[in-house]
Scaffold this motif. Sequence first.
Motif, PDB file in Angstrom:
ATOM      1  N   PHE A  67       0.847  -1.186   0.000  1.00 10.89           N
ATOM      2  CA  PHE A  67       0.000   0.000   0.000  1.00 10.89           C
ATOM      3  C   PHE A  67       0.887   1.241   0.000  1.00 10.89           C
ATOM      4  CE2 PHE A  67      -4.013  -1.834   2.298  1.00 10.89           C
ATOM      5  CZ  PHE A  67      -4.029  -2.898   1.406  1.00 10.89           C
ATOM      6  N   THR A  68       0.404   2.287  -0.665  1.00 10.59           N
ATOM      7  CA  THR A  68       1.102   3.564  -0.678  1.00 10.59           C
ATOM      8  C   THR A  68       0.114   4.681  -0.394  1.00 10.59           C
ATOM      9  OG1 THR A  68       2.671   2.751  -2.333  1.00 10.59           O
ATOM     10  CG2 THR A  68       2.537   5.135  -2.017  1.00 10.59           C
ATOM     11  N   ILE A  69       0.415   5.472   0.630  1.00 10.35           N
ATOM     12  CA  ILE A  69      -0.438   6.604   0.968  1.00 10.35           C
ATOM     13  C   ILE A  69       0.207   7.871   0.418  1.00 10.35           C
ATOM     14  CG2 ILE A  69       0.621   7.033   3.230  1.00 10.35           C
ATOM     15  CD1 ILE A  69      -2.235   7.684   4.262  1.00 10.35           C
ATOM     16  N   SER A  70      -0.617   8.798  -0.036  1.00 10.24           N
ATOM     17  CA  SER A  70      -0.094  10.041  -0.580  1.00 10.24           C
ATOM     18  C   SER A  70      -1.115  11.151  -0.371  1.00 10.24           C
ATOM     19  CB  SER A  70       0.224   9.889  -2.069  1.00 10.24           C
ATOM     20  OG  SER A  70      -0.958   9.601  -2.803  1.00 10.24           O
ATOM     21  N   SER A  71      -0.617  12.369  -0.385  1.00 15.61           N
ATOM     22  CA  SER A  71      -1.505  13.524  -0.382  1.00 15.61           C
ATOM     23  C   SER A  71      -1.420  14.162  -1.762  1.00 15.61           C
ATOM     24  CB  SER A  71      -1.102  14.525   0.702  1.00 15.61           C
ATOM     25  OG  SER A  71       0.209  14.986   0.476  1.00 15.61           O
ATOM     26  N   ASP A  72      -2.432  14.939  -2.113  1.00 11.51           N
ATOM     27  CA  ASP A  72      -2.477  15.424  -3.490  1.00 11.51           C
ATOM     28  C   ASP A  72      -1.746  16.736  -3.686  1.00 11.51           C
ATOM     29  OD1 ASP A  72      -5.745  17.032  -3.687  1.00 11.51           O
ATOM     30  OD2 ASP A  72      -4.127  17.197  -2.241  1.00 11.51           O
ATOM     31  N   GLY A  73      -1.173  17.258  -2.607  1.00  6.97           N
ATOM     32  CA  GLY A  73      -0.442  18.515  -2.728  1.00  6.97           C
ATOM     33  C   GLY A  73      -1.330  19.726  -2.609  1.00  6.97           C
ATOM     34  N   ALA A  74      -2.610  19.562  -2.823  1.00  9.09           N
ATOM     35  CA  ALA A  74      -3.550  20.671  -2.673  1.00  9.09           C
ATOM     36  C   ALA A  74      -4.222  20.620  -1.313  1.00  9.09           C
ATOM     37  CB  ALA A  74      -4.604  20.625  -3.773  1.00  9.09           C
ATOM     38  N   ASP A  75      -3.763  19.719  -0.490  1.00 11.87           N
ATOM     39  CA  ASP A  75      -4.105  19.538   0.925  1.00 11.87           C
ATOM     40  C   ASP A  75      -5.546  19.241   1.238  1.00 11.87           C
ATOM     41  OD1 ASP A  75      -3.562  23.036   1.420  1.00 11.87           O
ATOM     42  OD2 ASP A  75      -5.529  22.107   1.496  1.00 11.87           O
ATOM     43  N   ASN A  76      -6.306  18.755   0.268  1.00 14.29           N
ATOM     44  CA  ASN A  76      -7.658  18.348   0.627  1.00 14.29           C
ATOM     45  C   ASN A  76      -7.958  16.892   0.313  1.00 14.29           C
ATOM     46  OD1 ASN A  76      -7.750  18.644  -2.175  1.00 14.29           O
ATOM     47  ND2 ASN A  76      -9.938  19.080  -2.135  1.00 14.29           N
ATOM     48  N   THR A  77      -6.963  16.144  -0.159  1.00 14.85           N
ATOM     49  CA  THR A  77      -7.180  14.741  -0.510  1.00 14.85           C
ATOM     50  C   THR A  77      -6.013  13.892  -0.051  1.00 14.85           C
ATOM     51  OG1 THR A  77      -8.436  15.374  -2.478  1.00 14.85           O
ATOM     52  CG2 THR A  77      -7.653  13.110  -2.359  1.00 14.85           C
ATOM     53  N   VAL A  78      -6.352  12.764   0.548  1.00 13.41           N
ATOM     54  CA  VAL A  78      -5.359  11.755   0.897  1.00 13.41           C
ATOM     55  C   VAL A  78      -5.755  10.464   0.186  1.00 13.41           C
ATOM     56  CG1 VAL A  78      -4.400  10.341   2.745  1.00 13.41           C
ATOM     57  CG2 VAL A  78      -4.764  12.789   3.108  1.00 13.41           C
ATOM     58  N   ASN A  79      -4.799   9.894  -0.526  1.00 13.10           N
ATOM     59  CA  ASN A  79      -5.071   8.701  -1.322  1.00 13.10           C
ATOM     60  C   ASN A  79      -4.387   7.480  -0.732  1.00 13.10           C
ATOM     61  OD1 ASN A  79      -6.411  10.204  -3.525  1.00 13.10           O
ATOM     62  ND2 ASN A  79      -4.363  11.041  -3.844  1.00 13.10           N
ATOM     63  N   LEU A  80      -4.970   6.323  -0.976  1.00 19.29           N
ATOM     64  CA  LEU A  80      -4.367   5.055  -0.565  1.00 19.29           C
ATOM     65  C   LEU A  80      -4.379   4.130  -1.771  1.00 19.29           C
ATOM     66  CD1 LEU A  80      -3.202   3.512   1.891  1.00 19.29           C
ATOM     67  CD2 LEU A  80      -5.469   2.497   2.164  1.00 19.29           C
ATOM     68  N   GLN A  81      -3.205   3.925  -2.343  1.00 18.47           N
ATOM     69  CA  GLN A  81      -3.055   3.002  -3.456  1.00 18.47           C
ATOM     70  C   GLN A  81      -2.770   1.626  -2.890  1.00 18.47           C
ATOM     71  OE1 GLN A  81      -3.368   3.520  -6.890  1.00 18.47           O
ATOM     72  NE2 GLN A  81      -3.223   1.289  -6.969  1.00 18.47           N
TER      73      GLN A  81
END
Length: 121
Positions: A67-81
């Motif tokens: 799994f890889t967690i990331s933020s979108d840089g625009a600070d309103n979304t956190v993703n989990l691949q």
Amino acid sequence: VQLQAYGGGLVQAGGSLRLSCVAYGPTFRNYYGGWFRQAPGKELTFVAGIYWNGHAVSYADSVKGRFTISSDGADNTVNLQMSDLKPEDTAVYFCAAGDYFSTSSNNYIYWGRGTQVTVSS
């Protein structure tokens, strides 16, 4: 903060899914974003977490390397691949926001509704 999780579904073992958690209202800028999951009959457990700026990334041992967690840089979304999914990853996944890094669900303030992830063997 209102959180909404997207992206759950049914996938075969070895497959991939991407979950997204969108913050409405105040953004993740002020919070630590985390993903938790709860399998049937089991307790809620930490999966992964990240600050909006990409710092303090943390994973549960059971998902490291898959799994890889990331933020979108625009600070309103956190993703989990999620890759190389296994039947034991089947659970309802929840996103949450807390004041600081923590693997304990007790330290998270805001929670989104869960999204079901089902991995078939």
